[in-house]
Design a protein around this motif. Structure first.
Motif, PDB file in Angstrom:
ATOM      1  N   THR A  24       8.675 -51.440  48.811  1.00 26.72           N
ATOM      2  CA  THR A  24       8.777 -50.715  50.073  1.00 26.72           C
ATOM      3  C   THR A  24       9.006 -49.232  49.821  1.00 26.72           C
ATOM      4  N   ALA A  25       8.241 -48.398  50.510  1.00 28.45           N
ATOM      5  CA  ALA A  25       8.415 -46.946  50.429  1.00 28.45           C
ATOM      6  C   ALA A  25       8.630 -46.403  51.833  1.00 28.45           C
ATOM      7  N   VAL A  26       9.591 -45.512  51.967  1.00 24.88           N
ATOM      8  CA  VAL A  26       9.960 -44.948  53.261  1.00 24.88           C
ATOM      9  C   VAL A  26       9.850 -43.431  53.197  1.00 24.88           C
ATOM     10  N   LYS A  27       9.319 -42.844  54.241  1.00 28.81           N
ATOM     11  CA  LYS A  27       9.172 -41.394  54.318  1.00 28.81           C
ATOM     12  C   LYS A  27      10.313 -40.796  55.125  1.00 28.81           C
ATOM     13  N   VAL A  28      10.990 -39.813  54.530  1.00 30.77           N
ATOM     14  CA  VAL A  28      12.095 -39.111  55.182  1.00 30.77           C
ATOM     15  C   VAL A  28      11.800 -37.617  55.129  1.00 30.77           C
ATOM     16  N   LEU A  93      12.540 -43.740  48.576  1.00 31.85           N
ATOM     17  CA  LEU A  93      12.370 -42.771  49.656  1.00 31.85           C
ATOM     18  C   LEU A  93      11.484 -41.637  49.156  1.00 31.85           C
ATOM     19  N   TYR A  94      10.475 -41.299  49.934  1.00 39.27           N
ATOM     20  CA  TYR A  94       9.690 -40.099  49.680  1.00 39.27           C
ATOM     21  C   TYR A  94      10.248 -39.001  50.572  1.00 39.27           C
ATOM     22  N   LEU A  95      10.615 -37.898  49.973  1.00 39.19           N
ATOM     23  CA  LEU A  95      11.268 -36.806  50.693  1.00 39.19           C
ATOM     24  C   LEU A  95      10.294 -35.657  50.918  1.00 39.19           C
ATOM     25  N   PHE A  96      10.205 -35.216  52.150  1.00 38.59           N
ATOM     26  CA  PHE A  96       9.348 -34.090  52.498  1.00 38.59           C
ATOM     27  C   PHE A  96      10.212 -33.013  53.146  1.00 38.59           C
ATOM     28  N   GLY A  97      10.320 -31.863  52.493  1.00 39.81           N
ATOM     29  CA  GLY A  97      11.057 -30.740  53.054  1.00 39.81           C
ATOM     30  C   GLY A  97      10.122 -29.832  53.831  1.00 39.81           C
ATOM     31  N   THR A  98      10.510 -29.472  55.036  1.00 41.83           N
ATOM     32  CA  THR A  98       9.653 -28.654  55.894  1.00 41.83           C
ATOM     33  C   THR A  98       9.921 -27.168  55.681  1.00 41.83           C
ATOM     34  N   PRO A  99       8.942 -26.319  55.986  1.00 42.64           N
ATOM     35  CA  PRO A  99       9.191 -24.873  55.979  1.00 42.64           C
ATOM     36  C   PRO A  99      10.133 -24.507  57.121  1.00 42.64           C
ATOM     37  N   GLY A 100      10.961 -23.488  56.890  1.00 44.42           N
ATOM     38  CA  GLY A 100      11.964 -23.127  57.880  1.00 44.42           C
ATOM     39  C   GLY A 100      11.509 -22.131  58.923  1.00 44.42           C
ATOM     40  N   GLN A 101      10.591 -21.219  58.550  1.00 45.02           N
ATOM     41  CA  GLN A 101      10.190 -20.196  59.510  1.00 45.02           C
ATOM     42  C   GLN A 101       9.318 -20.795  60.603  1.00 45.02           C
ATOM     43  N   GLN A 102       9.515 -20.318  61.807  1.00 44.70           N
ATOM     44  CA  GLN A 102       8.772 -20.866  62.942  1.00 44.70           C
ATOM     45  C   GLN A 102       7.275 -20.644  62.813  1.00 44.70           C
ATOM     46  N   ARG A 103       6.827 -19.624  62.092  1.00 45.07           N
ATOM     47  CA  ARG A 103       5.382 -19.389  61.976  1.00 45.07           C
ATOM     48  C   ARG A 103       4.688 -20.469  61.153  1.00 45.07           C
ATOM     49  N   LEU A 111       3.625 -33.475  58.569  1.00 43.76           N
ATOM     50  CA  LEU A 111       4.754 -33.909  57.758  1.00 43.76           C
ATOM     51  C   LEU A 111       5.550 -35.020  58.438  1.00 43.76           C
ATOM     52  N   PHE A 112       5.566 -35.035  59.769  1.00 42.41           N
ATOM     53  CA  PHE A 112       6.337 -36.039  60.487  1.00 42.41           C
ATOM     54  C   PHE A 112       5.557 -37.338  60.710  1.00 42.41           C
ATOM     55  N   GLU A 113       4.270 -37.325  60.408  1.00 45.35           N
ATOM     56  CA  GLU A 113       3.460 -38.530  60.607  1.00 45.35           C
ATOM     57  C   GLU A 113       3.991 -39.663  59.730  1.00 45.35           C
ATOM     58  N   GLY A 114       4.427 -40.743  60.353  1.00 49.07           N
ATOM     59  CA  GLY A 114       4.910 -41.905  59.613  1.00 49.07           C
ATOM     60  C   GLY A 114       6.333 -41.804  59.104  1.00 49.07           C
ATOM     61  N   ALA A 115       7.044 -40.729  59.462  1.00 49.76           N
ATOM     62  CA  ALA A 115       8.426 -40.570  58.987  1.00 49.76           C
ATOM     63  C   ALA A 115       9.363 -41.542  59.688  1.00 49.76           C
ATOM     64  N   LEU A 116      10.248 -42.173  58.916  1.00 46.61           N
ATOM     65  CA  LEU A 116      11.209 -43.111  59.483  1.00 46.61           C
ATOM     66  C   LEU A 116      12.388 -42.384  60.123  1.00 46.61           C
ATOM     67  N   GLY A 117      12.754 -41.240  59.559  1.00 43.08           N
ATOM     68  CA  GLY A 117      13.882 -40.480  60.076  1.00 43.08           C
ATOM     69  C   GLY A 117      13.953 -39.120  59.407  1.00 43.08           C
ATOM     70  N   ALA A 118      14.985 -38.360  59.761  1.00 45.51           N
ATOM     71  CA  ALA A 118      15.101 -36.993  59.255  1.00 45.51           C
ATOM     72  C   ALA A 118      16.554 -36.625  58.988  1.00 45.51           C
TER      73      ALA A 118
END
Length: 206
Positions: A24-28, A93-103, A111-118
């Motif tokens: 099992t692999a989970v995206k966070v 868990l596969y970890l995806f860090g998002t960019p912080g700037q609004q642009r 990045l949120f496609e299929g994510a179980l949580g954040a």
């Protein structure tokens, strides 16, 4: 064309290969405002060499990005950070860090496609940069926990004040962490897993 050994393409490192026992692999997703420590958290906890997309900040960001509170920050994530952590022999868990700037927030959709949580990473010196982040998660219906990252000279607040300032429901966990430390970052992810489990139990019971 002839190739010699120096031309050979290297395969994955042995430590990067996913164990055959994993079923099992989970995206966070790790989210937060500019400069709150998302890249640091992914890098500290990942068991593989993390993929980062940090670029040097240039004059192009002047007047666009807000460096208030992080004057010494010289690099920024422009796409994502990626790492992996094994919870046990069967779950990763596969970890995806998002960019912080609004642009760069248009990248969040993928990045949120299929994510179980954040995990929402928060800097108490700049609570306001978390408001829009939390709002976007609530709009998407993505369950999350809030992790208060440790920074030098960052003010401490009682839990109830933080919850009120961030306008969080009573059931959303707030945990402290030091994103530089592996054990601390792993504890944050475990808090998210426990929260997701509690939500699943409630759903089954209803």
């Amino acid at each position: 064309m002839d190739f010699n050994s120096s031309d050979a393409v290297a395969g994955p490192r042995s430590e990067d290969i996913l164990p055959s026992s994993v079923s099992t692999a989970v995206k966070v997703v790790i989210v937060g405002g500019f400069g709150v420590g998302k890249t640091t958290l992914v890098g500290s906890v990942s068991e593989i060499r993390p993929l980062t997309t940090e670029e040097t900040m240039t004059q192009a960001g002047v007047g666009v990005d807000d460096p208030t509170g992080v004057p010494r920050k010289s690099e920024t994530t422009v796409a994502m950070d990626f790492g992996r952590i094994s919870i046990n022999s069967e779950l990763v868990l596969y970890l995806f860090g998002t960019p912080g700037q609004q642009r760069f927030w248009f990248l969040w959709n993928g990045l949120f496609e299929g994510a179980l949580g954040a995990v929402v990473l928060v800097d108490t010196r700049r609570l306001e940069v978390s408001f829009d982040v939390i709002g976007r998660l609530e709009e998407r219906g993505v369950p999350f926990v809030v992790a208060i990252n440790t920074f030098p000279e960052a003010p401490g607040y009682p839990l109830e004040e933080l919850r009120a300032a961030l306008d969080l429901p009573d059931d959303v966990p707030i945990v402290g962490c030091d994103a530089r430390k592996r054990d601390s970052s792993r504890d944050v992810l475990m808090a998210l897993m426990r929260y997701l489990y509690s939500l699943a139990v409630k759903t089954e019971a209803s």
